[in-house]
Write a protein that holds these residues in place. Structure first.
Motif, PDB file in Angstrom:
ATOM      1  N   LEU A 130     -16.108  -2.959   4.887  1.00  0.00           N
ATOM      2  CA  LEU A 130     -15.231  -1.641   5.037  1.00  0.00           C
ATOM      3  C   LEU A 130     -15.893  -0.928   5.911  1.00  0.00           C
ATOM      4  N   PRO A 131     -17.135  -0.054   5.541  1.00  0.00           N
ATOM      5  CA  PRO A 131     -17.231   1.538   6.456  1.00  0.00           C
ATOM      6  C   PRO A 131     -16.728   1.077   8.047  1.00  0.00           C
TER       7      PRO A 131
ATOM      8  N   LEU B  21      -6.211   4.596  -2.218  1.00  0.00           N
ATOM      9  CA  LEU B  21      -6.932   2.912  -2.648  1.00  0.00           C
ATOM     10  C   LEU B  21      -7.912   2.659  -4.192  1.00  0.00           C
ATOM     11  N   ILE B  22      -8.809   3.598  -4.630  1.00  0.00           N
ATOM     12  CA  ILE B  22      -9.769   3.161  -5.253  1.00  0.00           C
ATOM     13  C   ILE B  22      -9.079   2.952  -6.089  1.00  0.00           C
TER      14      ILE B  22
ATOM     15  N   SER C  64     -14.761   0.923  -6.355  1.00  0.00           N
ATOM     16  CA  SER C  64     -13.940  -0.068  -5.178  1.00  0.00           C
ATOM     17  C   SER C  64     -12.892  -0.268  -5.636  1.00  0.00           C
ATOM     18  N   ILE C  65     -12.458  -1.612  -4.734  1.00  0.00           N
ATOM     19  CA  ILE C  65     -10.036  -1.405  -4.216  1.00  0.00           C
ATOM     20  C   ILE C  65      -9.964  -3.198  -3.932  1.00  0.00           C
ATOM     21  N   ALA C  66      -9.199  -2.566  -5.220  1.00  0.00           N
ATOM     22  CA  ALA C  66      -8.967  -3.854  -5.203  1.00  0.00           C
ATOM     23  C   ALA C  66      -7.871  -4.497  -4.513  1.00  0.00           C
ATOM     24  N   SER C  67      -6.932  -5.527  -4.416  1.00  0.00           N
ATOM     25  CA  SER C  67      -5.769  -5.634  -3.033  1.00  0.00           C
ATOM     26  C   SER C  67      -4.725  -5.371  -3.552  1.00  0.00           C
ATOM     27  N   ALA C  68      -4.768  -6.114  -4.623  1.00  0.00           N
ATOM     28  CA  ALA C  68      -3.138  -5.480  -5.266  1.00  0.00           C
ATOM     29  C   ALA C  68      -2.988  -3.840  -5.561  1.00  0.00           C
ATOM     30  N   GLN C  69      -4.128  -3.444  -5.224  1.00  0.00           N
ATOM     31  CA  GLN C  69      -4.035  -1.530  -4.971  1.00  0.00           C
ATOM     32  C   GLN C  69      -3.367  -0.798  -3.201  1.00  0.00           C
ATOM     33  N   LEU C  70      -3.718  -1.931  -2.435  1.00  0.00           N
ATOM     34  CA  LEU C  70      -3.862  -2.221  -1.311  1.00  0.00           C
ATOM     35  C   LEU C  70      -2.635  -2.954  -1.269  1.00  0.00           C
ATOM     36  N   ASP C  71      -2.155  -2.957  -0.861  1.00  0.00           N
ATOM     37  CA  ASP C  71      -1.075  -3.848  -0.975  1.00  0.00           C
ATOM     38  C   ASP C  71       0.445  -3.195  -1.810  1.00  0.00           C
ATOM     39  N   ALA C  72      -0.154  -2.239  -2.588  1.00  0.00           N
ATOM     40  CA  ALA C  72       1.345  -1.807  -3.410  1.00  0.00           C
ATOM     41  C   ALA C  72       1.422  -0.262  -2.537  1.00  0.00           C
ATOM     42  N   HIS C  73       0.156   0.032  -2.329  1.00  0.00           N
ATOM     43  CA  HIS C  73      -0.165   1.808  -1.588  1.00  0.00           C
ATOM     44  C   HIS C  73       0.519   1.159  -0.298  1.00  0.00           C
ATOM     45  N   ALA C  74      -0.010   0.425   0.616  1.00  0.00           N
ATOM     46  CA  ALA C  74       0.787   0.170   1.567  1.00  0.00           C
ATOM     47  C   ALA C  74       1.837  -0.533   2.011  1.00  0.00           C
ATOM     48  N   ASN C  75       2.698  -1.185   0.825  1.00  0.00           N
ATOM     49  CA  ASN C  75       3.660  -0.943   1.227  1.00  0.00           C
ATOM     50  C   ASN C  75       4.395  -0.160   0.481  1.00  0.00           C
ATOM     51  N   GLN C  76       4.375   0.810  -0.036  1.00  0.00           N
ATOM     52  CA  GLN C  76       4.717   2.288  -0.192  1.00  0.00           C
ATOM     53  C   GLN C  76       5.289   3.012   0.832  1.00  0.00           C
TER      54      GLN C  76
ATOM     55  N   TRP D   7     -12.945  -4.607  -3.069  1.00  0.00           N
ATOM     56  CA  TRP D   7     -13.678  -3.848  -1.958  1.00  0.00           C
ATOM     57  C   TRP D   7     -14.975  -3.157  -2.362  1.00  0.00           C
ATOM     58  N   SER D   8     -15.741  -3.164  -2.389  1.00  0.00           N
ATOM     59  CA  SER D   8     -16.425  -1.745  -3.010  1.00  0.00           C
ATOM     60  C   SER D   8     -17.406  -1.257  -1.770  1.00  0.00           C
TER      61      SER D   8
END
Length: 383
Positions: free
Chosen positions: A279-280, A67-68, A93-105, A49-50
């Motif tokens: 995203l917005p 998430l960026i 840009s936001i990669a889904s892997a970073q979204l996943d890692a941050h949210a799970n943490q 997502w960007s």
């Protein structure tokens, strides 16, 4: 024996909208016992997502800044057959892997993965393994659902992150390179330089047809890279998608008031009608939801979504011009003309905040489509 438990809020769908909502509640209302329920093996799926800096209010950046994964403060470029331009707005840009890692943490065991939802009510969820969740409110953010009540064009794409043998030479994103052959509607290449030898190339189409021929598009990405003199060493990542570009329809049929289930994200048509980007709206809605009482959440989200639909009428009008008035191979002319306008106007457009002066300016002057076709498109009522 099937498990049964209670919570305050059950969020269905661990995509962008659902995950941002869970993160907003975790920060702003930590007293709320929530569950984020996702049928996949990770949150966010397989997406990039960007957004432009102007798409998210400075006061709200705390929600997305962690998430960026890539940021380009030096702005971005656009390219058309007869015009090129550099715009100063920073891009992220936001990669889904970073979204996943941050949210799970942050959310821990409040995230339920590999969970198939088989039945929902306004206050309960039943999963495929027989687990029953009783909640004060259920929020459905699981994609678009049934969109048959909406009139859509489609933005469809295949993107690849490529590792190159040599530096690519790009210093900033190219949001649209429309100098390529126009196939299947308005076609452009989207470029994100992750580092000097890693480049994301996306082949994108504003098409009348949602069908996506992935092998054909990956082949065109390879041809584009070769034409630029880039030798590909490895394909690191690949993703694809089809986004609705809504230019008409009936909101009350899309989401009947008596439905009774709270919604957010694309499920509530909370996205930019002309671009399909969510995203917005996902950020703004997540923060708004965190300030709402859980009781009667369905009525509140329905009212917000209906107001958003009403406010998006101008953008749907532009969508009609694009899909009904312009010849598919000439649609690029609409975007080329648009990108000649004031960069602040362009920024407000993408953020869905066009002023009345902006709207008049976008429409005034020599139209990039035939007058008769434009009038026919505007006078044809939505279903």
């Amino acid at each position: 024996m099937a498990k049964t438990f209670d919570c305050d809020l059950a969020i269905l769908g661990g995509g962008l909208s659902g995950t941002l909502t869970a993160l907003a509640f975790a920060r702003l209302r930590p007293d709320i016992d929530l569950r984020l329920i996702e049928r996949g093996q990770s949150l966010g799926g397989n997406h990039l997502w960007s957004f432009f800096d102007g798409d998210v209010r400075p006061a709200d950046r705390w929600l997305v800044d962690p998430l960026i994964t890539h940021r380009w403060p030096q702005g971005h470029d656009v390219r058309f057959p007869a015009y090129q331009r550099r715009l100063p707005t920073a891009y992220n840009s936001i990669a889904s892997a970073q979204l996943d890692a941050h949210a799970n943490q942050l959310l821990g065991d409040r995230v339920l993965l590999n969970a198939d939802v088989i039945h929902i009510t306004p206050t309960s969820v039943t999963l495929g393994d027989g687990c029953h969740i009783q909640a004060r409110a259920v929020l459905d953010t699981r994609g678009g659902g049934d969109m048959s009540a909406l009139e859509c064009g489609w933005q469809k794409f295949v993107g690849q992150a490529l590792r190159l043998n040599h530096p690519h030479g790009l210093e900033r994103p190219v949001i649209m390179d429309a100098t390529v052959a126009q196939i299947d509607g308005y076609r452009f290449i989207y470029l994100l330089p992750f580092d000097d030898r890693t480049l994301f190339i996306e082949d994108t189409y504003y098409s009348d047809d949602p069908a996506l021929d992935v092998p054909a598009l990956t082949g065109r990405i390879a041809v584009y890279a070769e034409e630029q003199g880039w030798q590909v060493e490895e394909v690191i990542h690949q993703e694809s998608g089809v986004l609705p570009v809504v230019h008409g329809g009936n909101f009350d049929r899309f989401w009947p008031a008596e439905d009774g289930i709270a919604r957010a994200g694309v499920r509530a048509a909370l996205f930019h009608p002309m671009t399909g980007y969510s995203l917005p709206d996902a950020v703004a809605t997540a923060l708004w939801l965190a300030d709402q009482p859980l009781e009667d959440l369905a009525a509140a989200t329905h009212a917000r979504a209906k107001a958003h639909w009403k406010a998006g009428g101008y953008y749907r009008l532009l969508g009609k011009m694009l899909f009904r008035a312009a010849r598919p191979d000439q649609r690029w002319r609409i975007f080329e003309r648009f990108y000649r306008l004031n960069p602040h106007l362009v920024g407000r457009f993408y953020g869905g905040r066009s002023t009345w002066a902006d709207r008049i300016r976008i429409l005034c002057g020599r139209p990039p489509v035939p007058i008769r076709s434009a009038m026919r498109a505007l006078l044809t009522p939505s279903a």
